[in-house]
Design an enzyme around this catalytic site. Structure first.
Site, short mmCIF file in Angstrom:
data_model
loop_
_atom_site.label_atom_id
_atom_site.label_comp_id
_atom_site.label_asym_id
_atom_site.label_seq_id
_atom_site.Cartn_x
_atom_site.Cartn_y
_atom_site.Cartn_z
N ASP A 173 -12.15 -5.09 -27.27
CA ASP A 173 -11.21 -4.37 -28.11
C ASP A 173 -10.40 -3.34 -27.30
O ASP A 173 -9.19 -3.21 -27.47
CB ASP A 173 -12.00 -3.68 -29.24
CG ASP A 173 -11.09 -3.08 -30.27
OD1 ASP A 173 -10.32 -3.84 -30.87
OD2 ASP A 173 -11.13 -1.85 -30.44
N VAL A 217 -3.12 0.41 -31.53
CA VAL A 217 -3.74 1.36 -30.60
C VAL A 217 -3.89 2.71 -31.30
O VAL A 217 -2.90 3.27 -31.75
CB VAL A 217 -2.87 1.55 -29.33
CG1 VAL A 217 -3.57 2.47 -28.34
CG2 VAL A 217 -2.55 0.21 -28.69
N LYS A 220 -6.30 -3.07 -26.24
CA LYS A 220 -5.47 -1.88 -26.46
C LYS A 220 -4.76 -1.43 -25.18
O LYS A 220 -3.57 -1.12 -25.22
CB LYS A 220 -6.33 -0.74 -27.01
CG LYS A 220 -6.76 -1.00 -28.45
CD LYS A 220 -7.74 0.05 -28.91
CE LYS A 220 -8.16 -0.20 -30.35
NZ LYS A 220 -9.32 0.59 -30.73
N THR A 276 -5.04 -8.31 -41.70
CA THR A 276 -6.20 -9.14 -41.40
C THR A 276 -6.52 -9.03 -39.91
O THR A 276 -5.81 -8.34 -39.16
CB THR A 276 -5.92 -10.62 -41.71
OG1 THR A 276 -5.03 -11.12 -40.70
CG2 THR A 276 -5.27 -10.80 -43.07
#
Ligand code: ADP
Ligand code: ASP
Ligand code: MG
Length: 814
Positions: free
Chosen positions: A677, A608, A681, A554
Site C-alpha cells: 500500500d 495518498v 502511494k 471501491t
C-alpha cells in the site's frame, strides 16, 4: 376591445373549459373576441384518423370513437340536461359528416391535402361551438361565429396564406354589426375563396387571434396557455427555466422561430404592425404575471433573453469544387426548396462560397434531397457539385437576445460550455441582426445542451453537479452522508447544487434522474436492479447529464478499468481506489491524457493521505514552476497505528488484530504490512511529481518474515505473526534501546523510490507522529532545506470521504 386565445390544454375538458369561462367572465371591456383551439390532443387524433383511413386501416374508427366520446363527455358535463339535446344533436351531425369523409378516404385509400384540412378543421369547429353554447348557458353575452366565414386564405392546404384584404373586410363588416359582447371563434381554421376549409399551420390558433387583433385594433392580445409565459427555455426540459416578464417582439419572434412552441411564429407580424401588446398567461395560474411582449421591452440589459431549440432537424449541404463558378447557385438552391414548400430554419454559407448548408425539418429531408439533386443534375453530372445527402437526427439550439450584439464573447461562452459537456457542434450560424446565435447538434444531446447553456447564461451562480457513485461501503456511505448534510450549505455558499443520480454496490444499482433522496438511499438501493459495471456506465452515458462525475469508492480492479470510458465521454472521475494510478505507467498516463483531451477532471486526492491535501499541494507547486527534489513520508495510517501501539507489553499479533478490527487496515492486512500500500502511494507521489516510475522499480525492505509474506489467507497470516513474535520484539527492542521509534518510511530521491521500516530518533519530524497520522516532506527547489510539510489524519472512512468530497468541489469550481 380585447382578444383572448385559449390553447388546447386550456380547453381539454369540461373542468378546464369552466376555468376558461371564469377568466372570460372576469375580463372587463365592452367587446371581447375569444379564440379557442381544439380540445387538447384532438388535432393530432384527427390527423391520425386521416392517416389510418388513407392507408385503409380500420383502426381509424376506434380513434374516431374516442374523439366523439371526448366531445360528448364535455357537453354532458358542461351543459345542463334540459339544454343538452340541441348541442348534442348539432355535434353528432358534424361527427357524422366527419365519419363520412373518413369512410371516403378509407375506400379510396388516399387523402389529399384538401381533404386533410377538411377533416382536421372539425377540432376547432366543435370546440368553439360547444364553448360558445356553454358561455351562453352561463349567462355570458356570447355568440358563436364560424371563423371560416371571416378568415380567407389561398389554396395552400396545411398552411394557407391569408388574404388580408378580404379577411379585413369580412371582419370589419361582421364585428361592426355584432351586438354581443363576446364572440367565440375557432382558431387555426379558415377557408379558401372557393369556400373549402383550410388551416393556418400547426399551432395556428395563435395566428387567428393575432389576425383578428390586428384588424380590430385590439388594445391587447392575451394568449392563455398551460405555462406561465414565455420561459428562458422550454420549462418541460429545463426545470430551472423561469418566465420572462417582458420581452420585445423581435426576441419573441426569434425564440418562437427556433422552437418556443408557446407562440406560433407568424403570430407577431399582425400585432407588431399595430403596436398591440401580447400577454402570455397561464389558464391554470391566472394570477401569475406571465410574459408581456411589446415593442420596447423593459430591458434589464441582460444579453441573452432565452434559449430555444428545434428538434427533428436535418442538415443538407450543397458543396463541390465548381460551386464558385456557377452563377445564381444560391438563388436556384433556395428557389427549389421554396417551390417544394420546405421551410429553411437555418442557413450557413462558408465565406469561401464553397458550400451552402441549410437546416430543414427532418420530415422534409427526403423530398429536399430529391428536388435538389434533380435541379443540379447537370452540375452533379459534370462533377462541379457533389450530389447532396441529408444528415438527420439533429436539432438546432439558439441563444436569443436583443442586446447580444453589444456583448462580446457570447459565442465563445456558448461553444465552450457545449464543448466542456462533450456536445459536438455540426454547424453554426449567427443571425444578421445579431439577435441570435444558433448551433446544430445531435438530437440526443438536446437536454444536456439546453441545461448546460441555461446554467451558464441564466443561473449564473448555481452550478449543478450530477454524481454517479459506485461503492457505498465504509467510505461511500460516509460520503453520501456528508453530501446530505452539506447540500444546503454548498448551494447557498458555494453555489453548487450536488445531486446523486446513480448509486451501486456489488449487488444492486439504483438511478433516479431527478436526484436520489439521500435520506433513504439504502432502501432504494436494495430495490434496484442487479449490479453491473457496464450497464451502470451505459446508463450514465444514456442519461447524458451535464457536469457528470463518476465516483469510485471501491478497491476494485474491474471498476478502475472503466475510468477511460467515462473520461472519453467528458464525464469526470473521482476515486479513492489506488489501482489505476499505481498500475502500468502507460495506463496512468493515458487516463491523465484522456482527462486533458476531454476536459474532464480525473482526481484521486485520497489515494495518498486520505483527506489530506497532499496531491493538490504537489500539483500547485509544480504548476507554479517548482521542482520536487526529494520526498520523505510516512504514508500508512495502518502501519503507523501498529508501530505506535506495539511494545514489549503486547504482542505484534494482537496489535495488528486490533488495527484490523478498528478499520485501520485494508480488509487483507497483508497489503498494508507487506508495504504494498505504501509502495503504491510513493509511486503515485513520484508520478505526480513528473517521474516515469513503475511499481517493480521500488525497493521494498520488508520487515515481515518470508512465511508471513507467503500466507495465502488471513488466518495463516495471523498464525505466522504469532510464530515470529520474537523477531518483532527484537525490532522493537533495538529501536527502544536507542530511544528511537519504529516508523514505516517511504522515500523518493534522485529518481529512486524505496519503502521500509526505519528507527526514527528523537527530534526527527517523524518521531512524534501520533495514531494513524500521515506526514509528507517535500524538498523542492523552493524548499531545499526546510521542506514543505503536510501532516494529519491519513486514514479512516470519514476523512477519506471528506477528501472525495473536496475533489468534487474542485470539479465544481473548475
Ligand atoms: P397551447 O395549446 O396553449 O397553444 P402549446 O403546447 O402550443 O400550448 O405551447 C405551450 C408549450 O410550449 C408549453 O407547454 C411548453 O412545453 C412549450 N414551450 C417550448 N418552449 C417554451 C418556452 N420557451 N416558454 C414556454 N413554453 C415553451
Ligand atoms: N389545434 C391546432 C393544433 O393543434 C391549432 C392550435 O392549437 O393552435 O395545431
Ligand atoms: Mg400553441
Amino acid at each position: 376591445m380585447k382578444v383572448l386565445k385559449f390553447g388546447g390544454t386550456s380547453v381539454a375538458n369540461a373542468k378546464n373549459i369552466s376555468q376558461v369561462k371564469d377568466i372570460v367572465g372576469q375580463t372587463p371591456g365592452d367587446q371581447l373576441v375569444v379564440v379557442v383551439s381544439a380540445l387538447g390532443g384532438i388535432t393530432d387524433l384527427l390527423l391520425k384518423t386521416a392517416d389510418l383511413a388513407a392507408s385503409q386501416d380500420k383502426g381509424y374508427q376506434a380513434i374516431l370513437k374516442d374523439i366523439e366520446d371526448r366531445h360528448i363527455k364535455a357537453i354532458q358535463e358542461l351543459i345542463p340536461i334540459a339544454s343538452q339535446s340541441k348541442v348534442l344533436s348539432k355535434v353528432k351531425s358534424e361527427l357524422n359528416i366527419l365519419e363520412t369523409l373518413l369512410e371516403g378516404a378509407y375506400l379510396i385509400g388516399e387523402i389529399t391535402p384538401k381533404l386533410s384540412d377538411k377533416i382536421v378543421s372539425f377540432g376547432e369547429l366543435l370546440s368553439s361551438y360547444i364553448i360558445s353554447e356553454f358561455f351562453i348557458i352561463s349567462q355570458l353575452d356570447a355568440v358563436y361565429k364560424d371563423s371560416r366565414e371571416l378568415i380567407k386564405t389561398n389554396n395552400n392546404y396545411g398552411k394557407g396564406i391569408v388574404n388580408f384584404e378580404v379577411t379585413n373586410n369580412n371582419c370589419q363588416t361582421y364585428f361592426n354589426q355584432s351586438k354581443h359582447r363576446i364572440t367565440v371563434l375557432g382558431g387555426f381554421i379558415a377557408s379558401s375563396t372557393q369556400g373549402n376549409s383550410t388551416t393556418l399551420g400547426r399551432g395556428g390558433s395563435d395566428y387567428t387571434a393575432a389576425i383578428i387583433s390586428g384588424i380590430l385594433n385590439a388594445e391587447t392580445l392575451e394568449i392563455w396557455t398551460d405555462v406561465s409565459g414565455m420561459y428562458t427555455a422550454n420549462p418541460k426540459i429545463v426545470k430551472q427555466a423561469v418566465a420572462i416578464p417582458h420581452i420585445s417582439y423581435e426576441e419573441a419572434m426569434e425564440l418562437s422561430h427556433f422552437g418556443a412552441k408557446v407562440l406560433y411564429p407568424p403570430t407577431i407580424q399582425p400585432v407588431l404592425a399595430k403596436g398591440i401588446s401580447i400577454h402570455i398567461k397561464n389558464t391554470f395560474e391566472p394570477k401569475a404575471p406571465g410574459t408581456l411582449i411589446t415593442e420596447n421591452r423593459n430591458g434589464s440589459g441582460k444579453s441573452v433573453r432565452g434559449i430555444s431549440h428545434v428538434e427533428n432537424m436535418a442538415l443538407i449541404s450543397l458543396e463541390g469544387p465548381g460551386m464558385v463558378g456557377i452563377p445564381g447557385i444560391s438563388k436556384r438552391f433556395f428557389e427549389v426548396l421554396s417551390e417544394a414548400n420546405i421551410s429553411v430554419v437555418f442557413i450557413t454559407q462558408a465565406s469561401s462560397e464553397h458550400s451552402i448548408c441549410v437546416g430543414i425539418p427532418a420530415v422534409d429531408a427526403e423530398k429536399a434531397v430529391t428536388v435538389i439533386n434533380e435541379t443540379f443534375e447537370y452540375e452533379i453530372f459534370r462533377g462541379k457539385i457533389k450530389s447532396v445527402k441529408a444528415e438527420t437526427d439533429l436539432a438546432i439550439i439558439a441563444l436569443v437576445g436583443d442586446n447580444m450584439k453589444s456583448h462580446q464573447g457570447l459565442s465563445g461562452k456558448m461553444f465552450s460550455t457545449l464543448g466542456k459537456n462533450n456536445v459536438n457542434i455540426r454547424a453554426i450560424a449567427q443571425g444578421a441582426s445579431e439577435r441570435n446565435i444558433s448551433a446544430v447538434i445531435k438530437k440526443e444531446d438536446v437536454k444536456k445542451a439546453l441545461n448546460a447553456l441555461h446554467e451558464e447564461f441564466f443561473e449564473e451562480n448555481v452550478k449543478q453537479l450530477n454524481l454517479f457513485v459506485m461503492g457505498v461501503g465504509n467510505v461511500g456511505s460516509k460520503f453520501l452522508h456528508q453530501i446530505q448534510q452539506q447540500k444546503k450549505y454548498l448551494k447557498e455558499n458555494l453555489k453548487l447544487n450536488i445531486r446523486v443520480i446513480g448509486i451501486s454496490n456489488s449487488r444492486t444499482m439504483f438511478f433516479d434522474e431527478s436526484g436520489i433522496p439521500l435520506r433513504n438511499w439504502e432502501d432504494l438501493l436494495v430495490s434496484g436492479a442487479k449490479a453491473d459495471k457496464s450497464k451502470f456506465y451505459d446508463q450514465v452515458q444514456k442519461l447524458n447529464f451535464r457536469n457528470s462525475i463518476f465516483v469510485d469508492n471501491t478497491a476494485s480492479l474491474e471498476v478502475s478499468k472503466t475510468y477511460s470510458d467515462y473520461l472519453q465521454n467528458s464525464i469526470s472521475v473521482v476515486t479513492c481506489n489506488k489501482i489505476a494510478c499505481s498500475s502500468e505507467y502507460e495506463n496512468y498516463a493515458e487516463l491523465k491524457n484522456l482527462a486533458r483531451k476531454y476536459n474532464a477532471p480525473f482526481l484521486f486526492e485520497t489515494n495518498v493521505g486520505a483527506g489530506l491535501p497532499i496531491l493538490d499541494t504537489l500539483k500547485n507547486l509544480i504548476a507554479s514552476g517548482d521542482k520536487v527534489l526529494k520526498i520523505q513520508a510516512v504514508l500508512s495510517g495502518s502501519l503507523n497505528f501498529v508501530f505506535n501501539n506495539f511494545n514489549d507489553r503486547v504482542t505484534f499479533h494482537d496489535v495488528v488484530k486490533q488495527a484490523q478490527e478498528q478499520g485501520y487496515t485494508e480488509p487483507d492486512p497483508k497489503i498494508d504490512l507487506s508495504g504494498i500500500d505504501v509502495m503504491r502511494k510513493i509511486l503515485i507521489l513520484a508520478r505526480e511529481s513528473g517521474n516515469r516510475l513503475a511499481m517493480d522499480e521500488i525497493e521494498n525492505k520488508s520487515f515481515l518474515p518470508e512465511e508471513s509474506l507467503a500466507a495465502i489467507n488471513n488466518d495463516d497470516f495471523f498464525t505466522s505473526l504469532t510464530k515470529y513474535e520474537e523477531s518483532f520484539q527484537a525490532l522493537y527492542k533495538h529501536a527502544a534501546d536507542k530511544d528511537s521509534k519504529l516508523k514505516y518510511v517511504a522515500q523518493f530521491d534522485e529518481g529512486k523510490a524505496s519503502v521500509g521500516l526505519q528507527e526514527i530518533p528523537k527530534g526527527h519530524d517523524f518521531y512524534n507522529l501520533e495514531g494513524s497520522d500521515n506526514i509528507v516532506l517535500f524538498y523542492t527547489e523552493r524548499y531545499p532545506n526546510q521542506p514543505m510539510i503536510i501532516k494529519g489524519a491519513g486514514a479512516g472512512a470519514e476523512v477519506t470521504a471528506s477528501g472525495i468530497f473536496a475533489d468534487i468541489i474542485r470539479i465544481g469550481n473548475f
